[in-house]
Design a protein around this motif. Structure first.
Motif, PDB file in Angstrom:
ATOM      1  N   PRO A 255       0.807  -1.226   0.000  1.00 36.42           N
ATOM      2  CA  PRO A 255       0.000   0.000   0.000  1.00 36.42           C
ATOM      3  C   PRO A 255       0.840   1.277   0.000  1.00 36.42           C
ATOM      4  CG  PRO A 255      -0.841  -1.581   1.605  1.00 36.42           C
ATOM      5  CD  PRO A 255       0.471  -2.124   1.116  1.00 36.42           C
ATOM      6  N   ASP A 256       2.035   1.237   0.599  1.00 33.70           N
ATOM      7  CA  ASP A 256       2.867   2.441   0.618  1.00 33.70           C
ATOM      8  C   ASP A 256       3.330   2.810  -0.791  1.00 33.70           C
ATOM      9  OD1 ASP A 256       4.360   0.074   0.582  1.00 33.70           O
ATOM     10  OD2 ASP A 256       6.111   1.009   1.525  1.00 33.70           O
ATOM     11  N   ASP A 259       0.340   4.068  -2.781  1.00 38.15           N
ATOM     12  CA  ASP A 259       0.037   5.450  -2.426  1.00 38.15           C
ATOM     13  C   ASP A 259       1.026   6.408  -3.091  1.00 38.15           C
ATOM     14  OD1 ASP A 259      -1.419   7.452  -0.782  1.00 38.15           O
ATOM     15  OD2 ASP A 259       0.544   7.670   0.181  1.00 38.15           O
ATOM     16  N   ARG A 262       0.013   6.837  -6.676  1.00 41.19           N
ATOM     17  CA  ARG A 262      -1.211   7.621  -6.806  1.00 41.19           C
ATOM     18  C   ARG A 262      -0.910   9.107  -6.626  1.00 41.19           C
ATOM     19  NH1 ARG A 262      -6.053   5.150  -3.452  1.00 41.19           N
ATOM     20  NH2 ARG A 262      -7.032   6.929  -4.488  1.00 41.19           N
ATOM     21  N   ARG A 263       0.072   9.419  -5.772  1.00 42.28           N
ATOM     22  CA  ARG A 263       0.459  10.822  -5.571  1.00 42.28           C
ATOM     23  C   ARG A 263       1.405  11.306  -6.661  1.00 42.28           C
ATOM     24  NH1 ARG A 263       3.668  11.166  -1.732  1.00 42.28           N
ATOM     25  NH2 ARG A 263       3.739   9.062  -0.854  1.00 42.28           N
ATOM     26  N   GLY A 367      -6.915   2.243  -4.615  1.00 45.47           N
ATOM     27  CA  GLY A 367      -6.784   2.680  -3.220  1.00 45.47           C
ATOM     28  C   GLY A 367      -7.817   2.056  -2.304  1.00 45.47           C
TER      29      GLY A 367
END
Length: 394
Positions: A255-256, A259, A262-263, A367
């Motif tokens: 997930p890190d 993320d 996604r950013r 997400g």
């Protein structure tokens, strides 16, 4: 366990979810490891790279006395390989600028959006059946000029051909091999007949370009056309299915990193290269020495089966820092995700474009997605390794 059983253990289906400990065992056993069946495994980066570029290493099964047959250029050595690959690349455009593929970027994005729009929020989906498989099959069928209503024909043919192409211990002909030959004959016949319908009636697809080549010296024979069209279709979607599916699985497990992407969607091209290293669509390839070849003090005998474990080389700590860590910012990423040398994967450029489109469109949805089953069920194939299904809750 004995290092002589490594190939049998790697290809055993129970190893499919995580073969990487066996690849580490292979690298520890030595650059070259002889197997009980007389074959040789090579699992270290620099030795694999050298052999992929060594002209003494053949891809042609006739090198060791196999029955002569029509082969795709993927299984031929130079100069015949170079001739057929060059002819097959002509419809893509000028050298190194595949404008036909680049020109499909908007079409690929449109197909991606259509597939994703059909997936309702809150639904359970199978990423393979509902997205990762239909996307590249639709794209390559459009490139070749296959009618949309005939696209479903290719799944069974492709599955049979890929199963027969797997690396496995021993060399006896199996029912899988026979099914692969039957599928090859049926698919080749279909594609050649489709191409012949376009002879003298040019249209904007690759089959039409092949049969309407004005220069007789540059035309493919009927047999060469069949082999090339089959290779285009297989190379044009099989690697992409695994690349997309392995990519989503890798990101949902981290997930890190998901993320971060996604950013920072600008990191996506570098992330795709890291996926090609970390969870490559092709794990191994076979080569056959034309003469005795010395590698790190071990002689690979003429005619032997030599399995280059590309995915092991991709995790070699002598080449990559922290190789077992997925790092979408990794620099200097000269991986073997699509091989290397003159037989660099023919479908690689198209697979990259499709992966950028697919993963870029999926990132906003991942997400809140979760894996329903981990590890998921994998395909039988050890060479083209990837999940057969990837159930997700959106």
């Amino acid at each position: 366990m004995s290092s002589e059983t490594l190939l049998a253990r790697i290809t055993d289906y129970s190893s499919r979810p995580d073969p990487y400990p066996l690849y580490a065992e292979l690298r520890e056993a030595g650059p070259v490891v002889r197997q009980a069946d007389g074959s040789y495994l090579v699992g270290t980066y620099h030795e694999i790279a050298a052999l992929l570029h060594d002209p003494r290493m053949s891809v042609d099964p006739r090198t060791r006395g196999a029955e002569a047959q029509q082969l795709p250029f993927l299984r031929l050595d130079d100069p015949e390989h170079h001739r057929l690959r060059t002819l097959a690349m002509r419809p893509f455009g000028p050298p190194h600028t595949p404008h036909r593929v680049d020109g499909m970027r908007e079409e690929i994005d449109r197909i991606t959006r259509e597939l994703l729009d059909s997936l309702g929020a809150g639904e359970r989906i199978d990423l393979v059946d509902d997205f990762a498989y239909p996307l590249p099959v639709t794209v390559i069928c459009r490139l070749l000029g296959v009618p949309r209503e005939d696209e479903p024909l290719f799944r069974a043919w492709s599955d049979a051909l890929v199963a027969a192409a797997d690396v496995r211990p021993g060399s006896d002909t199996t029912e899988t091999d026979k099914a692969g030959e039957q599928a090859k004959m049926e698919m080749g016949g279909y594609l050649v007949n489709l191409a012949e319908q376009r002879r003298g009636k040019p249209s904007d697809d690759m089959l039409s370009a092949f049969v309407n080549e004005p220069d007789p010296a540059l035309r493919l024979s009927r047999e060469e056309l069949a082999e090339t069209a089959i290779l285009l279709l297989i190379a044009g979607h099989e690697t992409t299915v695994n690349l997309i599916t392995n990519g989503v699985l890798t990101l949902l497990r981290r997930p890190d990193q998901l993320d971060l992407l996604r950013r920072r969607p600008d990191l996506l091209p570098r992330a795709v290269e890291e996926l090609l290293r970390f969870e490559p669509p092709v794990h191994m390839r076979e080569r056959i020495p034309r003469a005795d070849v010395d590698v790190a003090g071990t002689t690979l005998p003429e005619g032997a089966s030599v399995v280059l474990v590309l995915a092991s080389g991709n995790r070699d700590p002598k080449r990559f820092d922290e190789p077992d860590r997925f790092d979408p910012t990794r620099p200097d990423n000269q991986h073997f995700g699509f091989g290397s040398g003159i037989h660099l994967c023919y479908g690689g450029p198209l697979a990259r474009i499709e992966a950028y489109s697919a993963l870029g469109a999926l990132l906003p949805r991942l997400g809140t997605a979760r894996l329903v089953e981990d590890p998921p069920p994998y395909r039988q194939n050890a060479m083209l390794r990837g999940p057969r299904h990837l159930p997700l809750q959106l």
